[in-house]
Design a protein around this motif. Structure first.
Motif, PDB file in Angstrom:
ATOM      1  N   ALA A 185      -1.094  -2.940   4.611  1.00  6.89           N
ATOM      2  CA  ALA A 185       0.133  -2.177   4.858  1.00  6.89           C
ATOM      3  C   ALA A 185       0.229  -1.036   3.850  1.00  6.89           C
ATOM      4  N   HIS A 200       9.285  -2.044  -1.797  1.00  2.51           N
ATOM      5  CA  HIS A 200       8.085  -2.578  -2.467  1.00  2.51           C
ATOM      6  C   HIS A 200       7.375  -1.408  -3.144  1.00  2.51           C
ATOM      7  N   GLN A 206       7.042  -7.599   5.976  1.00  4.05           N
ATOM      8  CA  GLN A 206       7.602  -8.953   5.976  1.00  4.05           C
ATOM      9  C   GLN A 206       8.229  -9.337   7.310  1.00  4.05           C
ATOM     10  N   LYS A 256      -0.153 -11.238   7.026  1.00  2.54           N
ATOM     11  CA  LYS A 256       1.070 -12.003   6.736  1.00  2.54           C
ATOM     12  C   LYS A 256       1.545 -12.653   8.044  1.00  2.54           C
TER      13      LYS A 256
HETATM   14  C1  PLP Z   1       7.756  -5.256   1.785  1.00  2.00           C
HETATM   15  C2  PLP Z   1       6.281  -5.088   1.539  1.00  2.00           C
HETATM   16  N1  PLP Z   1       5.720  -3.893   1.751  1.00  2.00           N
HETATM   17  C3  PLP Z   1       4.402  -3.684   1.569  1.00  2.00           C
HETATM   18  C4  PLP Z   1       3.578  -4.698   1.158  1.00  2.00           C
HETATM   19  C5  PLP Z   1       2.118  -4.432   0.967  1.00  2.00           C
HETATM   20  O1  PLP Z   1       1.343  -5.155   1.887  1.00  2.00           O
HETATM   21  P1  PLP Z   1      -0.241  -5.209   1.688  1.00  2.00           P
HETATM   22  O2  PLP Z   1      -0.460  -6.084   0.498  1.00  2.00           O
HETATM   23  O3  PLP Z   1      -0.776  -5.762   2.950  1.00  2.00           O
HETATM   24  O4  PLP Z   1      -0.712  -3.848   1.440  1.00  2.00           O
HETATM   25  C6  PLP Z   1       4.116  -5.961   0.900  1.00  2.00           C
HETATM   26  C7  PLP Z   1       3.270  -7.058   0.402  1.00  2.00           C
HETATM   27  O5  PLP Z   1       3.715  -8.062  -0.067  1.00  2.00           O
HETATM   28  C8  PLP Z   1       5.498  -6.168   1.113  1.00  2.00           C
HETATM   29  O6  PLP Z   1       6.078  -7.352   0.907  1.00  2.00           O
END
Ligand code: PLP
Length: 398
Positions: A88, A113, A192, A215
């Motif tokens: 993501a 995040h 999420q 996830k």
């Molecule tokens: C709200 C949110 N955005 C983005 C991410 C990033 O996801 P990724 O680790 O797949 O890049 C996470 C990961 O925990 C997340 O909880």
């Protein structure tokens, strides 16, 4: 067996004995079909889009199936608008760096995040204005505040659909159509929420959707995607071979090739397709109902322990998969350590890569203990967690 493989096999029993409540970090276990799909594709795989022999074509079909599965689940009419990424985070970075320029203004929230916060910070240093709408103490972003923040000319709004700290669900269905009318781009971080809630990008008016595969979609790590609405052409983040148009030094104009330079993670995408098939087969409503049940049990059980401080909305319908708590006067890191050592429970403690969210709910800098059940979490496992927290309360460190 190599030493590394033998070491992995040796550690397997300790993984199996644990109670895994860290699905917000990555879902575990995966459906059996996901493991099988990865294994089969890795054993019989060529490089998709690179040439025309049978293994390449077979790999191309795997990628096509993944694109179709994603398109079906998210209401995407044209599956070429889906660019596969490794995470993501990569998807968010493509959307932000690919569409924002110096002088642009972006509205976001205090619940994001670091996958959003850090690229926006880097863009701020290049002349992009960033405005953060303050969420309330439960982590909720009021649409009226977003509208007010957009009073000045704004290029994009970036919001997470569901907080990874408090589980708070944001009202994207209300915000999206309004932004569409204003001609403001809407980037939703569905890290999420994907797989747990129905997200129909066209109905909601989402222009860009960033999703991890590992996830709620139950796929392997190293997978994810960015949906890009028709009419938008983000600049690529990575330049290189795409299998076609090889005579040009320019990246292709067309999606998804434009954003997919380099070899795709075909085994991962096969696993992602199997994960999506599992979620669709069970039905998102069933998946959600099951997780909401566990959440309800958690909120009730932990809520009945007077010492426990819970964060976020306590109504399961306003809540995604993660629940944060603290025991006043105790360090969340100590609680996480004891939960694992004394009770075999695996969860996450600290800031969860979202320091702004902790400032918002008043838990910065130590953070919280985060419990995140998944589809395979049982009621007995949640009971075990509640009993474990209760026992930590009755036996504080001497
Ligand atoms: C709200 C949110 N955005 C983005 C991410 C990033 O996801 P990724 O680790 O797949 O890049 C996470 C990961 O925990 C997340 O909880």
């Amino acid at each position: 067996m190599t030493r590394f493989a033998a070491d992995l096999a040796d550690r397997r029993p300790t993984f199996l004995m644990a109670i895994y409540l860290d699905n917000a970090a990555t879902s575990y276990p995966k459906p059996e079909s996901v493991y099988q799909a990865v294994d089969l594709t890795l054993r019989h795989g060529g490089n998709p889009g690179r040439g025309g022999h049978r293994l390449t074509l077979a790999a191309g079909r795997v990628v096509l199936a993944a694109r179709e599965a994603v398109a079906d689940l998210f209401g995407i009419r044209n599956d070429s608008r889906i660019a596969f990424t490794a995470s993501a985070t990569e998807a968010i970075n493509i959307a932000l760096f690919g569409l924002l320029r110096p002088g642009d203004r972006v509205v976001t929230s205090t619940m994001e995040h670091n996958a959003v916060v850090r690229p926006l910070r880097a863009l701020q240093e290049r002349g992009v204005a960033v405005v953060k709408v303050a969420a309330d103490s439960r982590g909720y972003v009021d649409p009226a505040d977003v509208r007010r923040a957009c009073a000045e000319k704004t290029r994009m709004v970036v919001l997470s659909h569901c907080s990874n700290v408090t589980g708070t669900l944001q009202p994207i269905e209300e915000i999206g159509p309004w932004l569409r009318k204003q001609g403001i781009l809407f980037l939703v971080d569905a890290a999420q929420s994907a797989g747990l809630f129905t997200i129909d990008v066209e109905a909601i008016g989402v222009d860009l959707l960033a999703v991890p595969g590992h996830k709620g979609l139950l796929g392997p790590q190293g997978t994810g995607f960015l949906y890009v609405r028709e009419g938008l052409a983000p600049r690529p983040l990575i330049y290189g071979g795409t299998g076609g148009n090889s005579s040009s030094e320019q990246p292709p104009e067309e999606m998804p090739e434009r954003l997919e330079s380099g070899t795709l993670n075909t085994p991962g995408l096969a696993g992602l397709t199997a994960g999506i098939e599992f979620v669709s087969g069970e039905g998102i409503a069933t998946v959600r109902a099951r997780e909401a049940e566990r959440l309800h049990q958690l909120i009730e059980g932990l809520g009945n322990i007077p010492e426990v401080q819970l964060y976020g909305p306590l109504e399961p319908h306003l809540h995604g998969g993660a629940l944060s708590f603290n025991l006043p006067g105790r360090d969340p890191a100590e609680i996480g350590f004891l939960l694992e050592r004394e009770h075999g429970i695996l969860c996450r403690v600290g800031l969860h890569c979202a320091p702004d969210a902790h400032r918002t709910i008043g838990t910065f800098p130590r953070g919280t203990v985060r419990i995140s059940p998944g589809y395979f979490t049982t009621a007995e496992e949640i009971d075990h967690l509640i009993a474990a927290v209760s026992s930590l309360v009755s036996h504080p460190p001497s």
